[in-house]
Design an enzyme around this catalytic site. Structure first.
Site, short mmCIF file in Angstrom:
data_model
loop_
_atom_site.label_atom_id
_atom_site.label_comp_id
_atom_site.label_asym_id
_atom_site.label_seq_id
_atom_site.Cartn_x
_atom_site.Cartn_y
_atom_site.Cartn_z
N GLY A 119 0.77 -1.23 0.00
CA GLY A 119 0.00 0.00 0.00
C GLY A 119 0.80 1.28 0.00
CD GLU B 31 9.48 -9.85 -7.52
OE1 GLU B 31 9.86 -10.99 -7.82
OE2 GLU B 31 9.52 -9.39 -6.37
#
Length: 219
Positions: free
Chosen positions: A55, A78
């Site tokens: 987040g 990623e």
């Protein structure tokens, strides 16, 4: 309820802890979140941290950790999902709004190397993410009800979307000059009308994604 005190520890791992008082009045910590940060080597003496998905507060905290580190060249994510990419782009766009190369008058002149340099030096953004932020902020500053202003924005994005297509065509031409059989490659090329349709779909997808971030920036 007491506000949590957020702390970050990174050794290719990042964790958030909430510090609170127990029934005895003593402070304790409990894990509230976890992610990984893989540090990849970048020639000659730099590193590229690649962060997993999490987040807003996590992203901002990882940024704060890596921004002061001189040999960090830029940061990537990623295998980002669409939602996570929008979240990161919102944060990056909000940060870059304060940079001199991303102000309205400069952005309207088009993407430039100074944007890449300043975004990388200040916030460790890689060139691809910098270009994404540029398009988001250019849309932010574009008056979509002004025909010329909106048209200029659309052309700018479409040129970027078409760059790969034209590179592919130029590569084929170079191979043909070298007497290489390119029949199978040309068979994969869309016709001009097909490419126009593809470009329209690609653009609409990009603008819709950018609009979501622009709306959040204006909240």
């Amino acid at each position: 309820m007491q506000h949590p005190i957020l702390m970050l520890t990174i050794r290719n791992e990042a964790s958030f802890y909430e510090k609170y008082k127990n029934d005895n009045g003593d402070y304790q910590s409990s894990t509230t979140g976890y992610t990984t940060v893989n540090e990849y080597y970048a020639y000659p003496q730099h590193i590229r941290p690649r962060i997993s998905q999490f987040g807003t507060k996590f992203i901002e905290t990882v940024y704060k950790h890596y921004l002061p580190i001189i040999n960090v060249i830029d940061m990537a994510v990623e295998d980002p999902s669409g939602d996570f990419q929008r979240l990161r782009s919102y944060i990056d766009a909000r940060l870059c709004m304060g940079l001199k190369s991303f102000v309205s008058d400069v952005i309207k002149k088009g993407f430039n190397k100074e944007m890449v340099h300043e975004a990388r030096e200040t916030y460790k953004l890689n060139p691809r993410q910098c270009r994404r932020v540029y398009e988001i902020l250019r849309l932010y500053y574009t008056n979509i009800y002004d025909k010329d202003d909106y048209h200029a924005y659309r052309l700018d994005v479409k040129r970027r979307l078409n760059a790969i297509y034209y590179k592919y065509k130029n590569d084929i031409k170079k191979m043909e000059k070298a007497k290489v059989d390119t029949e199978w490659l040309r068979a994969r090329l869309p016709t001009p009308s097909q490419r126009m349709e593809q470009l329209h779909e690609e653009y609409e997808k990009e603008e819709n994604a950018h609009r979501q971030i622009v709306e959040k920036l204006r909240d």
